[in-house]
Design a protein around this motif. Structure first.
Motif, PDB file in Angstrom:
ATOM      1  N   ILE A 113      -3.331  -3.545   5.286  1.00 50.89           N
ATOM      2  CA  ILE A 113      -2.517  -3.002   4.198  1.00 50.89           C
ATOM      3  C   ILE A 113      -3.474  -2.485   3.126  1.00 50.89           C
ATOM      4  CG2 ILE A 113      -0.723  -3.506   2.502  1.00 50.89           C
ATOM      5  CD1 ILE A 113       0.099  -5.898   4.187  1.00 50.89           C
ATOM      6  N   ASP A 114      -3.272  -1.257   2.680  1.00 49.67           N
ATOM      7  CA  ASP A 114      -4.173  -0.713   1.655  1.00 49.67           C
ATOM      8  C   ASP A 114      -3.866  -1.347   0.300  1.00 49.67           C
ATOM      9  OD1 ASP A 114      -1.860   0.537   0.679  1.00 49.67           O
ATOM     10  OD2 ASP A 114      -2.356   2.474   1.582  1.00 49.67           O
ATOM     11  N   GLU A 115      -4.712  -1.065  -0.691  1.00 45.08           N
ATOM     12  CA  GLU A 115      -4.573  -1.688  -2.000  1.00 45.08           C
ATOM     13  C   GLU A 115      -3.239  -1.352  -2.654  1.00 45.08           C
ATOM     14  OE1 GLU A 115      -6.329  -3.943  -3.789  1.00 45.08           O
ATOM     15  OE2 GLU A 115      -7.444  -4.208  -1.927  1.00 45.08           O
ATOM     16  N   GLN A 116      -2.752  -0.143  -2.451  1.00 49.66           N
ATOM     17  CA  GLN A 116      -1.457   0.213  -3.022  1.00 49.66           C
ATOM     18  C   GLN A 116      -0.356  -0.611  -2.385  1.00 49.66           C
ATOM     19  OE1 GLN A 116      -0.779   2.384  -5.661  1.00 49.66           O
ATOM     20  NE2 GLN A 116       1.186   1.326  -5.470  1.00 49.66           N
ATOM     21  N   GLY A 117      -0.451  -0.790  -1.078  1.00 49.85           N
ATOM     22  CA  GLY A 117       0.547  -1.603  -0.384  1.00 49.85           C
ATOM     23  C   GLY A 117       0.514  -3.053  -0.826  1.00 49.85           C
ATOM     24  N   ILE A 118      -0.709  -3.584  -1.050  1.00 47.54           N
ATOM     25  CA  ILE A 118      -0.832  -4.967  -1.528  1.00 47.54           C
ATOM     26  C   ILE A 118      -0.212  -5.106  -2.914  1.00 47.54           C
ATOM     27  CG2 ILE A 118      -2.493  -6.715  -2.295  1.00 47.54           C
ATOM     28  CD1 ILE A 118      -4.326  -5.785  -0.030  1.00 47.54           C
ATOM     29  N   ALA A 119      -0.455  -4.126  -3.787  1.00 44.60           N
ATOM     30  CA  ALA A 119       0.134  -4.163  -5.122  1.00 44.60           C
ATOM     31  C   ALA A 119       1.650  -4.072  -5.044  1.00 44.60           C
ATOM     32  CB  ALA A 119      -0.425  -3.021  -5.963  1.00 44.60           C
TER      33      ALA A 119
ATOM     34  N   GLU B 237       9.415  -2.590   1.892  1.00 44.81           N
ATOM     35  CA  GLU B 237       9.126  -1.965   3.180  1.00 44.81           C
ATOM     36  C   GLU B 237       7.856  -2.557   3.790  1.00 44.81           C
ATOM     37  OE1 GLU B 237       8.924   2.214   2.695  1.00 44.81           O
ATOM     38  OE2 GLU B 237      11.004   2.438   2.010  1.00 44.81           O
ATOM     39  N   VAL B 238       6.841  -2.779   2.951  1.00 48.48           N
ATOM     40  CA  VAL B 238       5.611  -3.412   3.437  1.00 48.48           C
ATOM     41  C   VAL B 238       5.917  -4.827   3.922  1.00 48.48           C
ATOM     42  CG1 VAL B 238       3.296  -4.194   2.795  1.00 48.48           C
ATOM     43  CG2 VAL B 238       4.178  -2.032   1.884  1.00 48.48           C
ATOM     44  N   PHE B 239       6.713  -5.546   3.160  1.00 48.98           N
ATOM     45  CA  PHE B 239       7.074  -6.927   3.504  1.00 48.98           C
ATOM     46  C   PHE B 239       7.788  -6.970   4.853  1.00 48.98           C
ATOM     47  CE2 PHE B 239       9.650 -10.742   3.486  1.00 48.98           C
ATOM     48  CZ  PHE B 239       8.829 -11.685   2.915  1.00 48.98           C
TER      49      PHE B 239
ATOM     50  N   VAL C 125       3.696  -4.942  -2.441  1.00 44.84           N
ATOM     51  CA  VAL C 125       4.316  -6.146  -1.882  1.00 44.84           C
ATOM     52  C   VAL C 125       4.231  -7.305  -2.876  1.00 44.84           C
ATOM     53  CG1 VAL C 125       2.308  -7.152  -0.694  1.00 44.84           C
ATOM     54  CG2 VAL C 125       4.592  -7.430   0.269  1.00 44.84           C
ATOM     55  N   THR C 126       3.185  -7.315  -3.706  1.00 45.75           N
ATOM     56  CA  THR C 126       3.084  -8.327  -4.767  1.00 45.75           C
ATOM     57  C   THR C 126       4.233  -8.150  -5.750  1.00 45.75           C
ATOM     58  OG1 THR C 126       0.668  -8.466  -4.582  1.00 45.75           O
ATOM     59  CG2 THR C 126       1.651  -9.186  -6.652  1.00 45.75           C
ATOM     60  N   THR C 127       4.517  -6.900  -6.088  1.00 47.31           N
ATOM     61  CA  THR C 127       5.643  -6.609  -6.994  1.00 47.31           C
ATOM     62  C   THR C 127       6.960  -7.039  -6.369  1.00 47.31           C
ATOM     63  OG1 THR C 127       4.447  -4.723  -7.912  1.00 47.31           O
ATOM     64  CG2 THR C 127       6.809  -4.786  -8.282  1.00 47.31           C
ATOM     65  N   TYR C 128       7.113  -6.813  -5.092  1.00 44.58           N
ATOM     66  CA  TYR C 128       8.352  -7.200  -4.404  1.00 44.58           C
ATOM     67  C   TYR C 128       8.526  -8.721  -4.401  1.00 44.58           C
ATOM     68  CZ  TYR C 128      11.599  -8.233  -0.643  1.00 44.58           C
ATOM     69  OH  TYR C 128      12.646  -8.740   0.096  1.00 44.58           O
ATOM     70  N   VAL C 129       7.460  -9.434  -4.087  1.00 42.33           N
ATOM     71  CA  VAL C 129       7.540 -10.902  -4.074  1.00 42.33           C
ATOM     72  C   VAL C 129       7.906 -11.424  -5.460  1.00 42.33           C
ATOM     73  CG1 VAL C 129       6.203 -13.021  -3.770  1.00 42.33           C
ATOM     74  CG2 VAL C 129       5.972 -11.163  -2.120  1.00 42.33           C
TER      75      VAL C 129
END
Length: 292
Positions: free
Chosen positions: A187-193, A217-219, A195-199
């Motif tokens: 997962i790229d850095e944008q995706g990590i950021a 969507e990443v989750f 999914v963190t927001t989603y959690v």
């Protein structure tokens, strides 16, 4: 102990005993000095008379030396020499533990035959369980069982691998190993950021709606296999509930992102070799009772 250090101890001990004997005999004086004869030594105005050591005092010194030599022959003390009795601290400890096990086995067997739910409130079981917990579990979970960073709180009702009596007993007996894979590089850095927001959003926190949607969507692509589609976790895998506000490694955005990026690994050691089945049963009852 290596041969060098064993010989070092033997030589040093022998020289010390011989030296003490020489000092005692070389300074022995049998005859009483003429009255008021002084040695010439003076300490703080106190003068020393030149009189022989009292016989009882001399023989007391001799007795202590003889006793010390006898002790070193019977018990270990001269390097690797085990002593005539073959006594060891470990052996004595094992004997006392075995004696205590025999003494209390009948009582523990009686508790082993009863369900954990039934004995979890028994004062005697709570007392024994607390001592076992202090000796085996408090190092990680704390004396109050409330855990710390990376170590679960056992009093809050949230269980990574389930909180039923059978599941708790299995955790103690067999241990547990949880593994949160590292998603960096997948997962790229944008995706990590995102999914963190989603959690954060599924915990009721304020979050950017667009980023939370992208994070969902990443989750759903990478995380639902363990944490479930709704993020409530899976005790069978040790995957934590991400919606209840209980965090093992911290709840800040940086800490959540680090968990996603670098992964987490938690290990609960197995105690099946260290504790007997009856002790594990009592310990499990104690832990179960922390939440009742």
């Amino acid at each position: 102990m290596t041969s060098f250090w064993s010989m070092w101890i033997i030589v040093l001990t022998t020289v010390t005993i011989v030296g003490l004997c020489w000092i005692l005999l070389a300074n022995r004086k049998r005859e009483q000095a003429p009255e008021d004869q002084l040695t010439g030594h003076e300490y703080d105005g106190i003068e020393e008379y030149d009189n022989p050591l009292p016989a009882w005092w001399f023989y007391m010194f001799v007795l202590t030396i003889v006793w010390g030599i006898g002790y070193l022959i019977i018990y270990p003390g001269m390097g690797n020499f085990p002593g005539l009795l073959g006594w060891t601290q470990a052996g004595q400890h094992e004997q006392r533990v075995s004696a205590a096990d025999e003494k209390f086995r009948a009582m523990r067997d009686r508790y082993l035959a009863l369900p954990i739910e039934e004995i979890s409130t028994d004062p005697a079981v709570r007392k024994m369980g607390m001592r076992m917990f202090s000796n085996n579990c408090a190092q990680c979970h704390g004396a109050d069982a409330k855990g710390s960073y990376g170590f679960p709180n056992l009093t809050d009702g949230d269980w990574l691998f389930g909180g039923s009596p059978a599941e708790i007993k299995t955790s103690i007996t067999q241990g547990r190993r949880a593994a949160m894979p590292a998603w960096e590089g997948v997962i790229d850095e944008q995706g990590i950021a995102d999914v963190t927001t989603y959690v954060a959003s599924i915990n009721g926190r304020e979050a950017d709606e667009a980023r939370a949607t992208a994070g969902k969507e990443v989750f759903q692509t990478y995380c639902i296999a363990c944490h479930g589609a709704d993020g409530e976790g899976n005790p069978a895998l040790g995957a934590p509930n991400l919606k209840n506000g209980i965090w093992l490694y911290g709840s800040s955005a940086e800490q959540i992102s680090h968990s996603v990026r670098a992964g987490r690994n938690g290990v609960m050691p197995a105690y099946k070799e260290a504790l007997s089945e009856d002790k594990i049963h009592i310990l499990a009852a104690y832990v179960y009772g922390l939440n009742q």
